[in-house]
Design a protein around this motif. Sequence first.
Motif, short mmCIF file in Angstrom:
data_model
loop_
_atom_site.label_atom_id
_atom_site.label_comp_id
_atom_site.label_asym_id
_atom_site.label_seq_id
_atom_site.Cartn_x
_atom_site.Cartn_y
_atom_site.Cartn_z
N ASN A 260 63.90 -18.06 7.05
CA ASN A 260 63.47 -17.92 5.65
C ASN A 260 62.26 -17.00 5.56
N LEU A 261 61.36 -17.13 6.51
CA LEU A 261 60.17 -16.28 6.53
C LEU A 261 60.57 -14.82 6.70
N TYR A 262 61.50 -14.57 7.62
CA TYR A 262 61.97 -13.20 7.84
C TYR A 262 62.67 -12.65 6.59
N ARG A 263 63.56 -13.46 6.00
CA ARG A 263 64.30 -13.03 4.82
C ARG A 263 63.36 -12.70 3.65
N LEU A 264 62.36 -13.55 3.45
CA LEU A 264 61.42 -13.33 2.36
C LEU A 264 60.53 -12.11 2.63
N THR A 265 60.18 -11.88 3.89
CA THR A 265 59.39 -10.70 4.25
C THR A 265 60.17 -9.42 3.96
N VAL A 266 61.44 -9.41 4.33
CA VAL A 266 62.30 -8.25 4.06
C VAL A 266 62.44 -8.05 2.55
N LEU A 267 62.66 -9.11 1.81
CA LEU A 267 62.80 -9.02 0.36
C LEU A 267 61.52 -8.49 -0.28
N HIS A 268 60.37 -8.96 0.19
CA HIS A 268 59.09 -8.49 -0.35
C HIS A 268 58.92 -6.99 -0.11
N ARG A 269 59.29 -6.53 1.09
CA ARG A 269 59.20 -5.11 1.41
C ARG A 269 60.14 -4.29 0.53
N GLN A 270 61.35 -4.79 0.28
CA GLN A 270 62.31 -4.09 -0.57
C GLN A 270 61.81 -4.01 -2.00
N LEU A 271 61.23 -5.09 -2.50
CA LEU A 271 60.69 -5.08 -3.86
C LEU A 271 59.51 -4.12 -3.97
N ASP A 272 58.69 -4.08 -2.94
CA ASP A 272 57.55 -3.16 -2.92
C ASP A 272 58.02 -1.71 -2.96
N GLU A 273 59.04 -1.40 -2.17
CA GLU A 273 59.58 -0.04 -2.16
C GLU A 273 60.21 0.31 -3.51
N ALA A 274 60.93 -0.62 -4.11
CA ALA A 274 61.54 -0.39 -5.41
C ALA A 274 60.47 -0.16 -6.48
N GLU A 275 59.39 -0.91 -6.39
CA GLU A 275 58.28 -0.73 -7.34
C GLU A 275 57.66 0.65 -7.19
N ARG A 276 57.44 1.08 -5.96
CA ARG A 276 56.87 2.42 -5.73
C ARG A 276 57.79 3.52 -6.25
N ARG A 277 59.10 3.35 -6.01
CA ARG A 277 60.05 4.35 -6.51
C ARG A 277 60.03 4.42 -8.03
N GLU A 278 59.96 3.26 -8.67
CA GLU A 278 59.95 3.21 -10.13
C GLU A 278 58.69 3.86 -10.69
N VAL A 279 57.55 3.63 -10.05
CA VAL A 279 56.29 4.21 -10.53
C VAL A 279 56.34 5.74 -10.45
N ARG A 280 56.94 6.26 -9.37
CA ARG A 280 57.01 7.72 -9.18
C ARG A 280 58.05 8.37 -10.08
N ARG A 281 59.00 7.60 -10.57
CA ARG A 281 60.08 8.14 -11.38
C ARG A 281 59.55 8.59 -12.74
N ARG A 282 60.01 9.73 -13.18
CA ARG A 282 59.63 10.21 -14.51
C ARG A 282 60.23 9.27 -15.55
N GLY A 283 59.44 8.86 -16.50
CA GLY A 283 59.92 7.93 -17.53
C GLY A 283 60.14 6.54 -16.99
N ALA A 284 59.22 6.08 -16.15
CA ALA A 284 59.35 4.77 -15.53
C ALA A 284 59.48 3.69 -16.60
#
Length: 64
Positions: free
Chosen positions: A6-30
Amino acid sequence: MTLNPNLYRLTVLHRQLDEAERREVRRRGADPFRLLRLKTLKLAVKKRLAALTARPALRPAFGH
């Protein structure tokens, strides 16, 4: 020491959400609502991770 699945799964999920957030911030018209949702999910995962790591490890009591 084995890693809690569960710790591993949640760590991976947190990293994926962080990456998605960064992509959204950089996107024009976020989309501010998508950003808010990503941040909310990331915080919820972070709280679950904190709860898992704060919990003492359950060890079987051999001979007791």
